[in-house]
Design an enzyme around this catalytic site. Structure first.
Site, short mmCIF file in Angstrom:
data_model
loop_
_atom_site.label_atom_id
_atom_site.label_comp_id
_atom_site.label_asym_id
_atom_site.label_seq_id
_atom_site.Cartn_x
_atom_site.Cartn_y
_atom_site.Cartn_z
N ASN A 1 1.15 5.47 0.97
CA ASN A 1 0.57 6.55 1.75
C ASN A 1 1.48 7.76 1.54
O ASN A 1 2.64 7.61 1.19
CB ASN A 1 0.57 6.13 3.23
CG ASN A 1 -0.04 7.17 4.12
OD1 ASN A 1 -1.02 7.80 3.76
ND2 ASN A 1 0.57 7.38 5.28
N ARG B 1 0.88 -1.18 0.00
CA ARG B 1 0.00 0.00 0.00
C ARG B 1 0.91 1.23 0.00
O ARG B 1 2.02 1.16 0.53
CB ARG B 1 -0.86 -0.07 1.25
CG ARG B 1 -1.33 1.24 1.78
CD ARG B 1 -2.28 1.10 2.96
NE ARG B 1 -2.92 2.37 3.15
CZ ARG B 1 -2.50 3.30 3.98
NH1 ARG B 1 -1.45 3.11 4.75
NH2 ARG B 1 -3.13 4.45 4.07
C1 HEM Z 1 -4.67 -1.87 5.24
C2 HEM Z 1 -4.22 -1.48 6.41
C3 HEM Z 1 -4.09 -0.05 6.84
C4 HEM Z 1 -4.65 1.09 6.33
C5 HEM Z 1 -5.61 1.23 5.15
C6 HEM Z 1 -4.16 2.20 7.13
C7 HEM Z 1 -4.50 3.53 6.93
C8 HEM Z 1 -3.91 4.60 7.54
C9 HEM Z 1 -4.11 5.99 7.18
C10 HEM Z 1 -5.03 6.48 6.07
C11 HEM Z 1 -3.35 6.75 7.99
C12 HEM Z 1 -3.20 8.27 7.93
C13 HEM Z 1 -1.92 8.56 7.20
C14 HEM Z 1 -1.75 9.96 6.62
O1 HEM Z 1 -2.70 10.58 6.16
O2 HEM Z 1 -0.58 10.42 6.56
C15 HEM Z 1 -2.66 5.84 8.88
C16 HEM Z 1 -1.78 6.24 9.86
C17 HEM Z 1 -1.11 5.36 10.67
N1 HEM Z 1 -1.13 3.98 10.59
FE1 HEM Z 1 -2.28 2.85 9.39
N2 HEM Z 1 -3.32 1.71 8.08
C18 HEM Z 1 -3.26 0.35 7.94
C19 HEM Z 1 -2.55 -0.52 8.73
C20 HEM Z 1 -1.76 -0.15 9.76
C21 HEM Z 1 -1.08 -1.05 10.65
C22 HEM Z 1 -1.14 -2.56 10.57
C23 HEM Z 1 -0.37 -0.28 11.54
C24 HEM Z 1 0.51 -0.64 12.69
C25 HEM Z 1 1.05 -1.68 12.99
C26 HEM Z 1 -0.62 1.10 11.20
C27 HEM Z 1 -0.04 2.17 11.84
C28 HEM Z 1 -0.30 3.48 11.55
C29 HEM Z 1 0.29 4.59 12.30
C30 HEM Z 1 1.28 4.47 13.46
C31 HEM Z 1 -0.22 5.77 11.75
C32 HEM Z 1 0.07 7.21 12.23
C33 HEM Z 1 -0.99 7.54 13.24
C34 HEM Z 1 -0.74 8.85 13.98
O3 HEM Z 1 -0.72 9.92 13.33
O4 HEM Z 1 -0.58 8.82 15.22
N3 HEM Z 1 -1.46 1.15 10.13
N4 HEM Z 1 -3.01 4.54 8.58
#
Ligand code: HEM
Length: 346
Positions: A236, A234
């Site tokens: 981002n 994926r």
């Molecule tokens: C298909 C799976 C996932 C999707 C669709 C997803 C989606 C997202 C999205 C849209 C953001 C905001 C990012 C931005 O706009 O810059 C985000 C942030 C984040 N994601 Fe995920 N994520 C997924 C899986 C995971 C997993 C498995 C983890 C951790 C083990 C994770 C950890 C994080 C963290 C640490 C952030 C930053 C949050 C913050 O600002 O405190 N994500 N994710």
């Protein structure tokens, strides 16, 4: 230099660049995060099968799970090692995750050796003993699978010093996924120490709309059903602002970068803005069943992006039409109009 069609090759680099990072062609392996036709960006569960090369206007990305980054590799790894030496808290392993860390190490070393046969070698002796050599970094290490002190600082720290990716492991308990181990030096405004142990809903709570729109539930559903024989990925993206591409903008380092945006606004120097792209890989590890969420961070300055007018135009439109809450969460609400104008050459 303006290039209107075709790819940007090594010969297009400005020969007057003095800084070593500036000599790297950041566009050549940039995982451009937007499909050609996309004009308005929304969060989604944007996953796709991995290990499939993708041609872009800048070059190509995605052939292997680990993108070493060519001549950038030693620079990124020196930065990673400096941070890990200075702050061992960037590696967190919750009880019960030891096997998953070994699983991750073995999976990645095997993959690296297959993808880079000329420079990386893993010898398997058949009784849990292994020998790893990485000629690019000069690593030469015998180890015994499952014996933590057979590699310095354990398997997760060891792997983090070999690959440019941040390494995150999630494990299922009672039907939910928990982030229970990680080696993270390049977090975009979050902290591994703070987030480790959280479930998917707690981790994503700061992201506007993600839970309410059902995206966290769908992401968790996807990851719980991830088969062991297929790797997914994926992308981002966000923006960051500093006079050089700063990979470590973790909360641990906040005092070091908190003034970057105010300073840029005072100077009105929007060439400091970088597009920051995360390429994330989801792999179900064979021995432990843990799932990876490994993040490789790529950065390119707006000046570089402007060399490809289609990219500059698309990024300007995406930023211009982004919802206010997401622009605020990503941290560029107050300067997005300037970035849009800059990308459009105004
Ligand atoms: C298909 C799976 C996932 C999707 C669709 C997803 C989606 C997202 C999205 C849209 C953001 C905001 C990012 C931005 O706009 O810059 C985000 C942030 C984040 N994601 Fe995920 N994520 C997924 C899986 C995971 C997993 C498995 C983890 C951790 C083990 C994770 C950890 C994080 C963290 C640490 C952030 C930053 C949050 C913050 O600002 O405190 N994500 N994710």
């Amino acid at each position: 230099m303006t290039i209107t069609t075709g790819r940007v090759g090594a010969t297009d680099r400005d020969p007057s660049d003095r800084d070593a990072t500036a000599r790297v062609d950041h566009l050549a392996n940039l995982p451009w995060p937007f499909p050609d036709e996309l004009e308005e960006f929304r969060y989604s569960v944007n996953v796709e099968p991995a290990r499939i090369p993708r041609a872009t206007r800048g070059g190509e990305w995605g052939r292997h799970i680990v993108d070493l980054g060519g001549r950038e590799y030693p620079m990124i790894m020196a930065e990673r090692r400096r941070i890990l030496d200075a702050d061992p808290h960037r590696v967190k392993v919750r009880p019960g995750m030891e096997l998953a860390c070994w699983d991750l190490l073995l999976y990645y070393l095997r993959d690296l050796a297959l993808s880079n046969p000329g420079t990386m070698h893993l010898t398997e002796y058949g009784d849990a003993r292994f020998h790893w050599r990485n000629d690019l970094l000069g690593t030469d290490q015998y180890f015994v699978l499952g014996v933590d002190d057979s590699v310095p600082n354990g398997p997760l720290d060891f792997l983090a010093r070999e690959v440019p990716d941040d390494l995150l492991l999630v494990i299922e308990r009672d039907g939910h996924l928990y982030f229970d181990a990680g080696a993270v030096t390049f977090a975009a405004a979050w902290s591994v120490s703070f987030d480790v142990g959280m479930d998917m809903y707690e981790i994503h709570a700061p992201v506007p709309g993600l839970t309410r729109q059902g995206i966290v539930a769908r992401a968790e559903h996807f990851l719980r059903r991830l088969p062991a024989d297929q790797v997914y990925r994926r992308v981002n993206w966000t923006l960051s602002a500093s006079d050089s591409p700063k990979l470590d903008v973790s909360l641990e380092e906040l005092p070091e970068w908190a003034d970057d945006i105010p300073q840029m606004l005072r100077d009105r120097d929007f060439d400091r803005v970088h597009l920051r792209i995360e390429l994330e890989h989801f792999i179900r590890l064979p021995m432990s069943g843990a799932v990876t969420f490994n993040i490789r961070t790529f950065m390119a300055s707006l000046a570089e992006i402007r060399r490809i007018p289609e990219w500059a135009g698309q990024l300007a439109t995406v930023i211009e039409t982004l919802s206010e809450p997401i622009a605020a969460y990503k941290g560029f609400l107050e300067y997005r109009d300037d970035v849009v104008a800059h990308l459009r050459g105004q």
